[in-house]
Structure formats: structure tokens, C-alpha cells
Motif scaffolding. Structure first.
Motif, PDB file in Angstrom:
ATOM      1  N   MET A   1       0.856  -1.194   0.000  1.00  0.00           N
ATOM      2  CA  MET A   1       0.000   0.000   0.000  1.00  0.00           C
ATOM      3  C   MET A   1       0.890   1.242   0.000  1.00  0.00           C
ATOM      4  N   ALA A   2       0.655   2.157  -0.927  1.00  0.00           N
ATOM      5  CA  ALA A   2       1.490   3.352  -1.047  1.00  0.00           C
ATOM      6  C   ALA A   2       1.281   4.272   0.144  1.00  0.00           C
ATOM      7  N   ALA A   3       2.373   4.902   0.586  1.00  0.00           N
ATOM      8  CA  ALA A   3       2.269   5.863   1.683  1.00  0.00           C
ATOM      9  C   ALA A   3       1.528   7.104   1.196  1.00  0.00           C
ATOM     10  N   ARG A   4       0.839   7.772   2.115  1.00  0.00           N
ATOM     11  CA  ARG A   4       0.129   8.981   1.723  1.00  0.00           C
ATOM     12  C   ARG A   4       1.133  10.072   1.380  1.00  0.00           C
ATOM     13  N   PRO A   5       0.746  11.007   0.529  1.00  0.00           N
ATOM     14  CA  PRO A   5       1.664  12.106   0.194  1.00  0.00           C
ATOM     15  C   PRO A   5       1.995  12.945   1.421  1.00  0.00           C
ATOM     16  N   HIS A   6       3.192  13.468   1.440  1.00  0.00           N
ATOM     17  CA  HIS A   6       3.625  14.408   2.477  1.00  0.00           C
ATOM     18  C   HIS A   6       2.827  15.697   2.297  1.00  0.00           C
ATOM     19  N   ARG A   7       2.224  16.171   3.365  1.00  0.00           N
ATOM     20  CA  ARG A   7       1.327  17.326   3.273  1.00  0.00           C
ATOM     21  C   ARG A   7       2.080  18.621   3.559  1.00  0.00           C
ATOM     22  N   ILE A   8       2.144  19.491   2.549  1.00  0.00           N
ATOM     23  CA  ILE A   8       2.792  20.804   2.673  1.00  0.00           C
ATOM     24  C   ILE A   8       1.706  21.873   2.639  1.00  0.00           C
ATOM     25  N   VAL A   9       1.676  22.707   3.646  1.00  0.00           N
ATOM     26  CA  VAL A   9       0.721  23.809   3.696  1.00  0.00           C
ATOM     27  C   VAL A   9       1.495  25.114   3.582  1.00  0.00           C
ATOM     28  N   VAL A  10       1.142  25.905   2.574  1.00  0.00           N
ATOM     29  CA  VAL A  10       1.793  27.186   2.317  1.00  0.00           C
ATOM     30  C   VAL A  10       0.922  28.282   2.924  1.00  0.00           C
ATOM     31  N   LEU A  11       1.496  29.048   3.846  1.00  0.00           N
ATOM     32  CA  LEU A  11       0.756  30.100   4.529  1.00  0.00           C
ATOM     33  C   LEU A  11       0.962  31.424   3.791  1.00  0.00           C
ATOM     34  N   ALA A  12      -0.071  31.873   3.092  1.00  0.00           N
ATOM     35  CA  ALA A  12       0.008  33.101   2.295  1.00  0.00           C
ATOM     36  C   ALA A  12      -0.352  34.302   3.159  1.00  0.00           C
ATOM     37  N   LEU A  13       0.523  35.300   3.152  1.00  0.00           N
ATOM     38  CA  LEU A  13       0.300  36.539   3.901  1.00  0.00           C
ATOM     39  C   LEU A  13       0.083  37.695   2.921  1.00  0.00           C
ATOM     40  N   ASP A  14      -0.582  38.743   3.386  1.00  0.00           N
ATOM     41  CA  ASP A  14      -0.720  39.931   2.547  1.00  0.00           C
ATOM     42  C   ASP A  14       0.656  40.419   2.114  1.00  0.00           C
ATOM     43  N   GLY A  15       0.756  40.832   0.844  1.00  0.00           N
ATOM     44  CA  GLY A  15       2.028  41.301   0.311  1.00  0.00           C
ATOM     45  C   GLY A  15       2.892  40.201  -0.260  1.00  0.00           C
ATOM     46  N   VAL A  16       2.338  38.993  -0.434  1.00  0.00           N
ATOM     47  CA  VAL A  16       3.143  37.874  -0.923  1.00  0.00           C
ATOM     48  C   VAL A  16       3.444  38.045  -2.414  1.00  0.00           C
ATOM     49  N   PRO A  17       4.680  37.824  -2.848  1.00  0.00           N
ATOM     50  CA  PRO A  17       4.993  37.827  -4.278  1.00  0.00           C
ATOM     51  C   PRO A  17       4.407  36.597  -4.949  1.00  0.00           C
ATOM     52  N   LEU A  18       3.897  36.772  -6.160  1.00  0.00           N
ATOM     53  CA  LEU A  18       3.215  35.680  -6.849  1.00  0.00           C
ATOM     54  C   LEU A  18       4.155  34.526  -7.158  1.00  0.00           C
ATOM     55  N   PHE A  19       5.394  34.829  -7.532  1.00  0.00           N
ATOM     56  CA  PHE A  19       6.329  33.753  -7.882  1.00  0.00           C
ATOM     57  C   PHE A  19       6.556  32.832  -6.694  1.00  0.00           C
ATOM     58  N   GLU A  20       6.895  33.405  -5.544  1.00  0.00           N
ATOM     59  CA  GLU A  20       7.201  32.595  -4.375  1.00  0.00           C
ATOM     60  C   GLU A  20       5.967  31.878  -3.837  1.00  0.00           C
ATOM     61  N   LEU A  21       4.782  32.459  -4.038  1.00  0.00           N
ATOM     62  CA  LEU A  21       3.565  31.799  -3.580  1.00  0.00           C
ATOM     63  C   LEU A  21       3.287  30.543  -4.399  1.00  0.00           C
ATOM     64  N   GLY A  22       3.464  30.629  -5.713  1.00  0.00           N
ATOM     65  CA  GLY A  22       3.156  29.502  -6.570  1.00  0.00           C
ATOM     66  C   GLY A  22       4.278  28.494  -6.713  1.00  0.00           C
ATOM     67  N   MET A  23       5.500  28.902  -6.398  1.00  0.00           N
ATOM     68  CA  MET A  23       6.664  28.047  -6.639  1.00  0.00           C
ATOM     69  C   MET A  23       6.634  26.721  -5.859  1.00  0.00           C
ATOM     70  N   PRO A  24       6.229  26.670  -4.591  1.00  0.00           N
ATOM     71  CA  PRO A  24       6.197  25.366  -3.909  1.00  0.00           C
ATOM     72  C   PRO A  24       5.287  24.358  -4.606  1.00  0.00           C
ATOM     73  N   SER A  25       4.118  24.814  -5.073  1.00  0.00           N
ATOM     74  CA  SER A  25       3.222  23.898  -5.784  1.00  0.00           C
ATOM     75  C   SER A  25       3.872  23.397  -7.056  1.00  0.00           C
ATOM     76  N   ARG A  26       4.597  24.278  -7.748  1.00  0.00           N
ATOM     77  CA  ARG A  26       5.249  23.890  -8.994  1.00  0.00           C
ATOM     78  C   ARG A  26       6.338  22.859  -8.747  1.00  0.00           C
ATOM     79  N   VAL A  27       7.191  23.079  -7.738  1.00  0.00           N
ATOM     80  CA  VAL A  27       8.318  22.178  -7.498  1.00  0.00           C
ATOM     81  C   VAL A  27       7.837  20.859  -6.889  1.00  0.00           C
ATOM     82  N   PHE A  28       7.142  20.935  -5.770  1.00  0.00           N
ATOM     83  CA  PHE A  28       6.722  19.698  -5.090  1.00  0.00           C
ATOM     84  C   PHE A  28       5.682  18.926  -5.909  1.00  0.00           C
ATOM     85  N   GLY A  29       4.937  19.654  -6.737  1.00  0.00           N
ATOM     86  CA  GLY A  29       3.934  18.994  -7.558  1.00  0.00           C
ATOM     87  C   GLY A  29       4.506  18.166  -8.686  1.00  0.00           C
TER      88      GLY A  29
END
Length: 324
Positions: A1-29
């Protein structure tokens, strides 16, 4: 049985740059196991479930509120251009403090660029080495004197808490986490899918004096590629300079300007990278790994791995074969 995916939660704050906000989803995805199953699940949340304002004055609808933090194996805090009193060492805003209090014990904490201010204000970095964008170093040091700030590196790994410098260094740190979690082969696959360099050492300099040579200036890039094809061969500094058709002095200076490191340090880093790959993905004995990586002897490889990685070749192989 495959292990469940590691859960990463990105905490977005006001003033977040779009690149850095989307980059974790792009890399880990882009990380998948041998059967094609995702190794990570990335979720975005805000401190109160409300939309978040980006640094480009765009309002972003964030799907989850702070309750998502309770499920996280890793919490990642991107930078913000709206630090408020945090840039002076002020207290966390109440809603942010309440959100962070939801993080379960044992969750891994990661910051990119000025996200380190949030971790510092929470007291997580007290007495620990950390980094942030080099342009913020003096301000950060005044605001959080208990943090052992090192503004000269791309990222810092404290085991359960990791911090990175700005923008591209966040990509480096995310790739490093994939490597740490699942080994070199999967990290290299992710890098290829994202079309980024697979490895920049965390200790590499943030600020390189002349990263882009003038059009009329000779580069050391061809010699670096030449060296990568000859890692098992001992090459002197004079031979490197001759290949680049430069004097030793000019070659050394230009190499440092372009790479942020001396030729010798860079070569050791590349040899360690080759050794790590061989340890993870081959059954070669330690003596042969040392030879093919250019260290000559197993003892030399052990010394370099102990100095840089804090482990031995055999222990490294056991750890990352298990991760893979």
C-alpha cells in the motif's frame, strides 16, 4: 500500500509575491514515485480564510483557512512585502499568531526570503543559524539579535526548521527538501521537469559580484563543463586556467565572480554531488565510488562527507536508499 503524500501547507500573507507563492506547488507537484503517485500534496491557506493581497495589488482567493495548518507535515511561509512591525522586531499580529499556534508539534517549518521574519518573531529561530535575503541582513540582525544570521548562504537546514534567501534560493531549498526526503534521482527528475539546475549547495554565496559577464569577457563556463566530464581525474589549477586560456590569476578571479566560490571549493562540491548520486543509485563499493567521484581514496571521501554533510558514505547510503 502506497504511503500517503507528504502534506505541505503554504501560509500566504498579505504582500506575498506571486512567484514565491506559486513556486512550492510547482516544485513539489512534480515529484512522483516509481508508480507515478504524487509524493507531496500542497495546500494554500491564509491566516483567517480571507482573500490575500499580493505584492502586485492582485487580490487572491485562498481556498483554505488556518485550520489547514493542523494537517501539515511541513509548513512553508513565503515572503511578504508587508512586514508591518516585524521588520523592527515587533510581535506577531494576533491573527497570525493564532494561525501559527495551530501547527502541530513535529511539523517541519520552512521560510523563503522574508518569511524568516515570521519564524524569528515566533521565537523559532532563537539561538539557531538562519538566513534571509542579503539586502535585509542588517535590518534583520537588529530586529532579531538572538538569531545567528548568515546572509552569505542560499539556505540553512536546521533539521526541523529551514530558511532560505530570496526568490531563486527558494527553488533551491524546495529541491533540497525533495532530495532530503526522497533522494537524488527524484530531485533530479523534478529539476528537469521544472527546467532548473538540480543542485546549488546551501553554502553557496547569495551575492556574486559579477554574475553576468560582459559580452566581450571570456567565461569559465566551458572549463566548468570540461571539469564535470573529468571528475575522476585530478586537474591542477594551472590546467584549468590553461583550458580557459587565461592566466591562473585571471581564471581564479573570474571563476569566483561567476560562481561565487573558488575553483577548488566548487570542484569538491561537484565531486560530492557525484559521490552522493553513486551512493544512492549504484551498488559500487565505497572505494570505487571515491575513485569515480575524484576523491581517490575511501578515506578522503569519508573526510569530505563528514566535513560537509556530517555523515559517512555508508550511513548516507543507508539513509537515502531507505528514502528512495
Amino acid at each position: 500500500m502506497a504511503a500517503r503524500p507528504h502534506r505541505i501547507v503554504v501560509l500566504a500573507l498579505d504582500g506575498v509575491p506571486l512567484f514565491e507563492l506559486g513556486m512550492p506547488s510547482r516544485v513539489f507537484g512534480q515529484a512522483f514515485d516509481a508508480e507515478g503517485a504524487p509524493l507531496y500534496r500542497v495546500t494554500l491557506c491564509s491566516v483567517d480564510g480571507a482573500p490575500v493581497r499580493s505584492d502586485e495589488s492582485l487580490t487572491l482567493a485562498i481556498e483554505h483557512g488556518p485550520e489547514a495548518l493542523e494537517t501539515a507535515d511541513t509548513v512553508l511561509i513565503p515572503p511578504t512585502c508587508d512586514l508591518g512591525d516585524l521588520h523592527l522586531g515587533g510581535r506577531l499580529p494576533p491573527r497570525l499568531a493564532a494561525a501559527l499556534a495551530r501547527i502541530r508539534p513535529g511539523a517541519r517549518l520552512v521560510s523563503i526570503c522574508t518569511g524568516s521574519y515570521v519564524l524569528a518573531a515566533a521565537g523559532v529561530l532563537d539561538g539557531r543559524p538562519a538566513t534571509t535575503h542579503w539586502m535585509r541582513s542588517e535590518e534583520f540582525r537588529r530586529a532579531y539579535p538572538l538569531v545567528r544570521l548568515d546572509e552569505d548562504v542560499l539556505f540553512v537546514d536546521n533539521g526541523d526548521v529551514l530558511t532560505s534567501a530570496g526568490t531563486a534560493a527558494g527553488v533551491d531549498l524546495c529541491l533540497y527538501l525533495v532530495r532530503r526526503d526522497h533522494g537524488t534521482a527524484i530531485a533530479n527528475q523534478v529539476a528537469r521537469r521544472c527546467v532548473v539546475p538540480p543542485w546549488r549547495d546551501g553554502g553557496q554565496a547569495q551575492f556574486i559580484e559579477r554574475p553576468v559577464p560582459e559580452p566581450t569577457t571570456a567565461s569559465t563556463a566551458a572549463t566548468r563543463a570540461w571539469l564535470l566530464d573529468r571528475l575522476a581525474v585530478q586537474v591542477s589549477l594551472e590546467e584549468m586556467a590553461a583550458h580557459a586560456r587565461m592566466s591562473v590569476r585571471t581564471f581564479t578571479r573570474r571563476f569566483r565572480d561567476e560562481v561565487g566560490s573558488t575553483p577548488g571549493r566548487w570542484l569538491i562540491a561537484q565531486r560530492l554531488e557525484r559521490a552522493r548520486d553513486l551512493l544512492e543509485n549504484s551498488d559500487l563499493g565505497i572505494d570505487l565510488v571515491a575513485h569515480r567521484a575524484g576523491f581517490g581514496t575511501a578515506n578522503s571521501l569519508r573526510q569530505h562527507m563528514r566535513s560537509v554533510l556530517g555523515t559517512s558514505p555508508n550511513a548516507y547510503r543507508r539513509t537515502f536508499r531507505g528514502a528512495a
